[in-house]
Motif scaffolding. Structure first.
Motif, mmCIF file in Angstrom:
data_model
loop_
_atom_site.group_PDB
_atom_site.id
_atom_site.type_symbol
_atom_site.label_atom_id
_atom_site.label_comp_id
_atom_site.label_asym_id
_atom_site.label_seq_id
_atom_site.Cartn_x
_atom_site.Cartn_y
_atom_site.Cartn_z
ATOM 1 N N SER A 1 2.546 -14.690 -13.175
ATOM 2 C CA SER A 1 1.181 -14.426 -13.650
ATOM 3 C C SER A 1 0.527 -15.670 -14.244
ATOM 4 N N ALA A 2 1.299 -16.448 -15.017
ATOM 5 C CA ALA A 2 0.706 -17.559 -15.765
ATOM 6 C C ALA A 2 0.485 -18.815 -14.921
ATOM 7 N N ASP A 3 1.236 -18.964 -13.828
ATOM 8 C CA ASP A 3 1.191 -20.255 -13.126
ATOM 9 C C ASP A 3 1.070 -20.124 -11.614
ATOM 10 N N LEU A 4 0.518 -19.004 -11.150
ATOM 11 C CA LEU A 4 0.473 -18.803 -9.703
ATOM 12 C C LEU A 4 -0.401 -19.833 -8.991
ATOM 13 N N GLU A 5 -1.454 -20.328 -9.667
ATOM 14 C CA GLU A 5 -2.322 -21.319 -9.013
ATOM 15 C C GLU A 5 -1.550 -22.595 -8.687
ATOM 16 N N ALA A 6 -0.791 -23.085 -9.685
ATOM 17 C CA ALA A 6 -0.019 -24.316 -9.466
ATOM 18 C C ALA A 6 0.977 -24.114 -8.331
ATOM 19 N N ALA A 7 1.595 -22.934 -8.299
ATOM 20 C CA ALA A 7 2.591 -22.660 -7.261
ATOM 21 C C ALA A 7 1.948 -22.664 -5.877
ATOM 22 N N VAL A 8 0.785 -22.015 -5.768
ATOM 23 C CA VAL A 8 0.111 -21.972 -4.461
ATOM 24 C C VAL A 8 -0.309 -23.384 -4.039
ATOM 25 N N ARG A 9 -0.819 -24.163 -4.998
ATOM 26 C CA ARG A 9 -1.189 -25.550 -4.657
ATOM 27 C C ARG A 9 -0.010 -26.303 -4.065
ATOM 28 N N TRP A 10 1.211 -26.003 -4.543
ATOM 29 C CA TRP A 10 2.384 -26.734 -4.083
ATOM 30 C C TRP A 10 3.227 -25.928 -3.099
ATOM 31 N N GLY A 11 2.576 -25.137 -2.281
ATOM 32 C CA GLY A 11 3.257 -24.606 -1.109
ATOM 33 C C GLY A 11 3.961 -23.285 -1.261
ATOM 34 N N SER A 12 3.728 -22.565 -2.375
ATOM 35 C CA SER A 12 4.367 -21.259 -2.499
ATOM 36 C C SER A 12 4.039 -20.383 -1.289
ATOM 37 N N THR A 13 5.056 -19.709 -0.775
ATOM 38 C CA THR A 13 4.820 -18.726 0.291
ATOM 39 C C THR A 13 4.839 -17.308 -0.270
ATOM 40 N N HIS A 14 5.464 -17.133 -1.453
ATOM 41 C CA HIS A 14 5.558 -15.820 -2.086
ATOM 42 C C HIS A 14 5.429 -15.963 -3.598
ATOM 43 N N GLU B 1 6.736 -27.652 -19.371
ATOM 44 C CA GLU B 1 6.429 -28.706 -18.407
ATOM 45 C C GLU B 1 5.198 -28.310 -17.609
ATOM 46 N N ASP B 2 4.402 -29.271 -17.198
ATOM 47 C CA ASP B 2 3.264 -29.022 -16.322
ATOM 48 C C ASP B 2 3.771 -28.343 -15.041
ATOM 49 N N PRO B 3 3.323 -27.110 -14.774
ATOM 50 C CA PRO B 3 3.881 -26.392 -13.618
ATOM 51 C C PRO B 3 3.589 -27.086 -12.272
#
Ligand code: PLP
Length: 245
Positions: free
Chosen positions: A218-231, A187-189
């Motif tokens: 490692s593979a999808d950290l950018e998408a996570a940060v874009r959507w509010g990842s704190t860690h 799925e699109d992360p």
């Protein structure tokens, strides 16, 4: 170059990951605080954790108690996050070294963790064990949710988030810290992490202090940060490829 080629390798990888995180911060859709980095050190020796500490990374993640407990005993000054599937019979060990458990996915585990923290505190008072991170502070708990909508190995069903959160809030010795998820394969992360962000918003309506979003590898950290990842939890991107289990 230093006398330690492994240290140089980790420093280079770390610089690349930090750079990727910084670029993703520019594209952040939600949230405002920059995400923290948790280095996932599973499969790599305690000496690497020592090197990471020297390089300014103090938060590390592990997914197996046997491996984690040994390394944590060698490097107690790191902050240890438990991020893997956790059996209730392992909670007595995990609470001795882990400040956070990211993989809380069922009621029975909440009960076991609470009991283990309280038992640990008794043992500390008796002078039987080292205080560790949970003698005075409550254990940080993140509810792991499954973003493909089904409960199972990958966390609790989204519908179970609220009842599990209530259970953590009611359990003496535990602190509700937020949510955790792994993006489903195929799925699109960005879409997956957007759903996680919405679940986090929902949770914070009843538990305003449960603000952590543990998302991104490692593979999808950018998408996570874009959507509010704190860690973000990054393993191979920093430590290198690991053998398949
Ligand atoms: C191994 C692991 C990671 C890190 O994965 P990489 O792809 O090596 O960055 C993150 N989260 C969990 C739950 C893991 O088990």
């Amino acid at each position: 170059m230093s006398q330690d080629p492994r240290r140089d390798e980790l420093a280079q990888n770390l610089a690349q990951v930090r750079e990727r995180m910084a670029e993703a911060e520019q594209q952040r859709q939600v949230g405002s605080d920059p995400a923290d980095l948790i280095a996932v050190t599973k499969f790599f020796p305690a000496a690497d954790v020592g090197r990471l500490l020297e390089l300014g990374v103090s938060q590390v993640g592990e997914n197996r108690d046997q491996e984690a407990s040994q390394k944590a005993a060698e490097v107690p000054e790191a902050t240890w996050h438990f991020i893997g599937q956790l059996q209730s019979k392992k909670t007595n060990s995990v609470v001795r070294y882990a400040s956070h458990v990211h993989s809380v996915d069922r009621q029975s585990l909440v009960t076991a963790l609470g009991k283990s923290v309280r038992r640990h505190r008794e043992a500390v008072l008796q002078g039987d064990v080292a205080p560790g991170p949970n003698a005075e502070r409550d254990l940080g708990c993140l509810i792991q949710v499954s973003l493909d909508g089904t409960a199972g190995r990958g966390g609790a069903a989204p519908a179970d988030l609220e009842p599990l959160a209530e259970a953590v809030l009611a359990e003496d010795g535990l602190r509700l810290q937020g949510v955790m998820a792994v993006a489903p394969l195929g799925e699109d992360p960005d879409r997956a992490f957007q759903r996680l962000f919405e679940l986090s918003e929902l949770l914070q309506r009843t538990a305003p202090r449960a603000r952590w979003i543990s998302a991104g590898m490692s593979a999808d950290l950018e998408a996570a940060v874009r959507w509010g990842s704190t860690h973000v939890r990054v393993g191979s991107g920093i430590l290198g490829a690991r053998p398949v289990r």
